[in-house]
Design a protein around this motif. Structure first.
Motif, PDB file in Angstrom:
ATOM      1  N   ARG A   1       8.808  33.710 -15.922  1.00 17.95           N
ATOM      2  CA  ARG A   1       9.503  34.823 -16.578  1.00 17.95           C
ATOM      3  C   ARG A   1       9.506  34.640 -18.093  1.00 17.95           C
ATOM      4  NH1 ARG A   1      13.097  33.950 -12.264  1.00 17.95           N
ATOM      5  NH2 ARG A   1      14.625  32.948 -13.653  1.00 17.95           N
ATOM      6  N   ALA A   2       9.703  33.394 -18.527  1.00 17.35           N
ATOM      7  CA  ALA A   2       9.683  33.117 -19.965  1.00 17.35           C
ATOM      8  C   ALA A   2       8.289  33.383 -20.536  1.00 17.35           C
ATOM      9  CB  ALA A   2      10.098  31.677 -20.230  1.00 17.35           C
ATOM     10  N   PHE A   3       7.255  32.998 -19.790  1.00 21.29           N
ATOM     11  CA  PHE A   3       5.883  33.238 -20.222  1.00 21.29           C
ATOM     12  C   PHE A   3       5.619  34.737 -20.382  1.00 21.29           C
ATOM     13  CE2 PHE A   3       1.472  34.196 -18.984  1.00 21.29           C
ATOM     14  CZ  PHE A   3       0.787  33.492 -19.952  1.00 21.29           C
ATOM     15  N   ILE A   4       6.063  35.513 -19.433  1.00 19.74           N
ATOM     16  CA  ILE A   4       5.868  36.965 -19.507  1.00 19.74           C
ATOM     17  C   ILE A   4       6.621  37.529 -20.708  1.00 19.74           C
ATOM     18  CG2 ILE A   4       6.346  39.163 -18.350  1.00 19.74           C
ATOM     19  CD1 ILE A   4       5.903  37.661 -15.679  1.00 19.74           C
ATOM     20  N   ALA A   5       7.847  37.055 -20.910  1.00 23.50           N
ATOM     21  CA  ALA A   5       8.626  37.519 -22.063  1.00 23.50           C
ATOM     22  C   ALA A   5       7.938  37.146 -23.379  1.00 23.50           C
ATOM     23  CB  ALA A   5      10.035  36.925 -22.010  1.00 23.50           C
ATOM     24  N   LEU A   6       7.390  35.940 -23.436  1.00 24.65           N
ATOM     25  CA  LEU A   6       6.692  35.496 -24.642  1.00 24.65           C
ATOM     26  C   LEU A   6       5.481  36.374 -24.913  1.00 24.65           C
ATOM     27  CD1 LEU A   6       6.372  33.335 -26.881  1.00 24.65           C
ATOM     28  CD2 LEU A   6       5.006  31.999 -25.265  1.00 24.65           C
ATOM     29  N   MET A   7       4.680  36.641 -23.897  1.00 24.02           N
ATOM     30  CA  MET A   7       3.471  37.439 -24.083  1.00 24.02           C
ATOM     31  C   MET A   7       3.801  38.887 -24.440  1.00 24.02           C
ATOM     32  SD  MET A   7       1.212  35.176 -23.783  1.00 24.02           S
ATOM     33  CE  MET A   7      -0.261  36.179 -23.876  1.00 24.02           C
ATOM     34  N   ARG A   8       4.974  39.345 -24.076  1.00 20.98           N
ATOM     35  CA  ARG A   8       5.395  40.722 -24.410  1.00 20.98           C
ATOM     36  C   ARG A   8       6.134  40.780 -25.741  1.00 20.98           C
ATOM     37  NH1 ARG A   8       8.770  43.082 -19.631  1.00 20.98           N
ATOM     38  NH2 ARG A   8       8.616  44.944 -20.944  1.00 20.98           N
ATOM     39  N   GLY A   9       6.275  39.633 -26.415  1.00 19.61           N
ATOM     40  CA  GLY A   9       6.990  39.610 -27.684  1.00 19.61           C
ATOM     41  C   GLY A   9       8.484  39.724 -27.541  1.00 19.61           C
ATOM     42  N   LYS A  10       9.015  39.308 -26.375  1.00 19.02           N
ATOM     43  CA  LYS A  10      10.444  39.470 -26.107  1.00 19.02           C
ATOM     44  C   LYS A  10      11.116  38.156 -25.743  1.00 19.02           C
ATOM     45  CE  LYS A  10      10.037  44.303 -24.719  1.00 19.02           C
ATOM     46  NZ  LYS A  10      10.344  45.328 -23.675  1.00 19.02           N
ATOM     47  N   ILE A  11      10.568  37.033 -26.203  1.00 18.08           N
ATOM     48  CA  ILE A  11      11.152  35.746 -25.843  1.00 18.08           C
ATOM     49  C   ILE A  11      12.545  35.578 -26.445  1.00 18.08           C
ATOM     50  CG2 ILE A  11      10.186  34.445 -27.790  1.00 18.08           C
ATOM     51  CD1 ILE A  11      10.614  33.245 -24.133  1.00 18.08           C
ATOM     52  N   LEU A  12      12.847  36.237 -27.555  1.00 18.43           N
ATOM     53  CA  LEU A  12      14.178  36.112 -28.146  1.00 18.43           C
ATOM     54  C   LEU A  12      15.249  36.787 -27.294  1.00 18.43           C
ATOM     55  CD1 LEU A  12      13.507  36.616 -31.966  1.00 18.43           C
ATOM     56  CD2 LEU A  12      13.443  34.523 -30.603  1.00 18.43           C
ATOM     57  N   SER A  13      14.818  37.719 -26.432  1.00 25.26           N
ATOM     58  CA  SER A  13      15.764  38.381 -25.526  1.00 25.26           C
ATOM     59  C   SER A  13      15.945  37.625 -24.221  1.00 25.26           C
ATOM     60  CB  SER A  13      15.270  39.811 -25.224  1.00 25.26           C
ATOM     61  OG  SER A  13      15.167  40.569 -26.397  1.00 25.26           O
ATOM     62  N   PHE A  14      15.158  36.563 -24.025  1.00 24.30           N
ATOM     63  CA  PHE A  14      15.266  35.769 -22.815  1.00 24.30           C
ATOM     64  C   PHE A  14      16.598  35.013 -22.851  1.00 24.30           C
ATOM     65  CE2 PHE A  14      13.957  32.379 -19.827  1.00 24.30           C
ATOM     66  CZ  PHE A  14      13.433  33.178 -18.825  1.00 24.30           C
ATOM     67  N   PRO A  15      17.388  35.052 -21.773  1.00 27.71           N
ATOM     68  CA  PRO A  15      18.768  34.535 -21.832  1.00 27.71           C
ATOM     69  C   PRO A  15      18.905  33.095 -22.303  1.00 27.71           C
ATOM     70  CG  PRO A  15      18.416  35.773 -19.802  1.00 27.71           C
ATOM     71  CD  PRO A  15      17.075  35.650 -20.467  1.00 27.71           C
ATOM     72  N   GLN A  16      17.969  32.227 -21.934  1.00 24.16           N
ATOM     73  CA  GLN A  16      18.107  30.809 -22.266  1.00 24.16           C
ATOM     74  C   GLN A  16      17.603  30.457 -23.671  1.00 24.16           C
ATOM     75  OE1 GLN A  16      16.896  32.021 -19.457  1.00 24.16           O
ATOM     76  NE2 GLN A  16      17.892  31.046 -17.696  1.00 24.16           N
ATOM     77  N   THR A  17      16.950  31.379 -24.345  1.00 23.86           N
ATOM     78  CA  THR A  17      16.373  31.084 -25.656  1.00 23.86           C
ATOM     79  C   THR A  17      17.452  30.891 -26.708  1.00 23.86           C
ATOM     80  OG1 THR A  17      14.353  32.336 -25.183  1.00 23.86           O
ATOM     81  CG2 THR A  17      14.882  31.956 -27.494  1.00 23.86           C
ATOM     82  N   LEU A  18      17.308  29.834 -27.514  1.00 17.71           N
ATOM     83  CA  LEU A  18      18.155  29.622 -28.683  1.00 17.71           C
ATOM     84  C   LEU A  18      17.388  30.097 -29.912  1.00 17.71           C
ATOM     85  CD1 LEU A  18      19.531  26.021 -27.982  1.00 17.71           C
ATOM     86  CD2 LEU A  18      20.579  28.218 -27.415  1.00 17.71           C
TER      87      LEU A  18
END
Length: 296
Positions: A237-254
């Motif tokens: 899920r984090a990989f998908i968020a990263l590739m979509r440019g949305k890793i900052l919206s991923f709940p665990q991201t600091l």
């Protein structure tokens, strides 16, 4: 090899990486030289011959105010910035001719050589930031974790360009097990097993992966992104968020805005600065430096 024209006017030093774009950078250089000739500018081309040569060439340039044009990719730009004795005294044009060109995208520098040269001929320079990592200068981003694992796999692989990076990224997703880090930022300390820990000036890494989409290269701020190690389903899920440019919206991201930060790994580790690998690093001590004069 050097090419010199002696038209009157200011002199531009051109540092050119002939290996960039698999040799396609020569066409970019030809356009740069054509624009300078048309404008009656004096120039000298310094062609790199080996890894690290751009740093050596830059170190040998006059320390006073000079005009510098760099034709290459992020790695060439990184070498030049680290070779300059007094980068604040240079006016620098970055002409993208690499594979990723992440910093040029972030700095809104055109991929068209004619358009990228237009600010040079107008004399239009604007300040940008860079990152000082304990004396090593970095234009775009530096970090440790999965991004380093990907780059190490790229170095071993036989594929070319972005396909090579994507294959390495997918392989790393399955194999990388994280690294324990301690992050000190904005007066607080965080301890995590990190999938990725990065300090960013630009908004993207890896040839277009938008790790912090709102980052600005001229705001006097850095952005720190730390993605903790997750179970495999979470990593996907984090990989998908990263590739979509949305890793900052991923709940665990600091995610932090700052002017300086320190990342301490559990042991000496390899880190990447602008995609260049540095071994045996015991701390990423990052500070923003403002005022690098770039044509854009």
């Amino acid at each position: 090899m050097r090419y010199i024209t002696k038209e009157k006017g200011m002199k531009h030093h051109i540092i050119y990486n002939p290996a960039a774009q698999g040799g396609g950078s020569r066409a970019v250089l030809d356009k740069v030289c054509a624009r300078l000739k048309e404008a009656g500018r004096e120039y000298e081309v310094h062609e790199t011959m080996y890894r690290g040569h751009a740093r050596d060439i830059a170190a040998g340039l006059p320390a006073g105010e000079e005009e510098l044009i760099v034709v290459g990719g992020d790695g060439t730009f990184h070498e030049v910035l680290n070779g300059l004795a007094a980068p604040e005294k240079m006016r620098i044009a970055l002409i993208p001719a690499g594979t990723g060109n992440d910093f040029c995208v972030a700095a809104d520098i055109s991929f068209d050589p004619d358009a990228a040269m237009a600010p040079v001929l107008r004399g239009d320079v604007k300040p940008v930031d860079y990152i000082d990592f304990s004396g090593k200068r970095c234009l775009n981003a530096g970090g440790m974790g999965m991004d380093v694992d990907v780059l190490e796999r790229c170095a071993r692989g036989s594929a070319k360009g972005r396909l090579k990076y994507l294959r390495s990224l997918i392989a790393s997703l399955f194999a990388f097990r994280g690294c324990d880090v301690r992050l000190s930022v904005n007066g607080k300390v965080y301890s995590e097993k990190a999938l990725l820990a990065a300090v960013c000036n630009g908004d993207r890494i890896g040839g277009g992966i938008r790790i912090c989409p709102q980052a600005k290269v001229d705001d006097g701020k850095l952005e720190v992104v730390l993605v903790p190690q997750l179970k495999f389903s979470g990593m996907v899920r984090a990989f998908i968020a990263l590739m979509r440019g949305k890793i900052l919206s991923f709940p665990q991201t600091l995610h932090f805005y700052c002017e300086e930060a320190e990342i301490f790994p559990d042991r000496a580790r390899t880190v990447q600065l602008d995609g260049e690998l540095y071994k045996d690093c015991r701390v990423l001590d990052a500070k923003v430096v403002h005022g690098l004069q770039i044509y854009r």
